[in-house]
Scaffold this active site. Structure first.
Site: not given
Ligand code: C5P
Length: 231
Positions: A38-40, A105
């Site tokens: 995943t991402n921030r 995102a």
């Protein structure tokens, strides 16, 4: 899918009530039953936009990856996890929208295979094979035939305007909201943001502000774009 809730708030007399689709948050790409990539992204910008469109009297469908945020009142909500699920939800709903804002995102790559059982540690290194995810915003015009007002985001660490303009043209958008994520307090997982609006024929820099304050300015700009003569 949740039932459609009608917004009660009166709208500016000269403004039509529009249907807005917003994608938000990160995606989660599973590796095995207990792990994912995943991402921030916190989802804050997309959720603030959803709230600001509702405040301005419009109707909002929010398609979001997992976040810690509450869904704003009166917003229709489709929760998703993966890029593929977000792609399917957008494909299903986009045709009936007037405006689409892609603030998610989305992971660029996903594991080629999801292991059916927890991957056990073995050697000193582990190599994962990743494959590209569908470009959801990139499919809006050509793949899904969307003819409404199309807005994308660009999170960049260099050449902000040039990269955003390439996205504007390449993804057939009417507007790219660009932010330099290398600036402290800006963009990913932050409460504030400072953006450059990149239109086909000009740019407009908006000063740093809270994501909710900025969202109100963005809604005004996006609705004005949607209502421009010839639309
Ligand atoms: O190409 P890049 O990922 O930087 O483009 C960012 C824009 O494209 C954002 O609006 C994002 O929500 C959207 N996007 C998408 N599907 C992807 C990748 C990005 O909708 N797979």
């Amino acid at each position: 899918m949740p039932a459609l809730v009608t917004c009660q708030r009166p709208i500016e007399p000269h403004t039509r009530r529009v249907h807005v689709l917003i994608t938000a948050g990160p995606t989660r790409e599973p590796l095995d039953p207990v792990r994912f990539l995943t991402n921030r992204s916190s989802g804050k910008m997309g959720y603030a936009l959803a709230q600001a469109f509702i405040h301005a009297g419009h109707s909002v469908l929010l398609i979001s990856g997992p976040t810690a945020l509450d869904v704003p009142e009166r917003v229709d909500f489709i929760p998703v996890e993966t890029a593929a699920e977000m792609h399917a939800a957008v494909a299903h709903c986009l045709a009936r929208m007037d405006i689409a804002v892609f603030a998610a995102a989305v992971a660029d790559y996903t594991p080629a295979r999801v292991a059916p059982h927890k991957i056990k540690k073995a050697g000193a290194t582990l190599t994962l094979e990743l494959v590209r995810t569908p470009d959801i915003l990139g499919a809006a015009r050509s793949g899904f035939g969307f003819s409404g007002t199309l807005v994308g985001f660009a999170a960049e660490t260099e050449h902000l305007e040039a990269n955003a303009r390439a996205k504007l043209v390449g993804k057939h958008c009417d507007l790219i909201i660009a932010n330099d994520v290398s600036t402290a307090g800006c963009g990913f997982d932050s409460d504030t943001n400072e953006v450059l609006l990149v239109y086909p024929d000009h740019n407009e820099a908006l000063p740093a502000a809270s994501k909710l304050a900025l969202a109100h300015r963005l809604v005004t700009a996006i609705v004005a774009l949607h209502e421009r003569p010839g639309n």
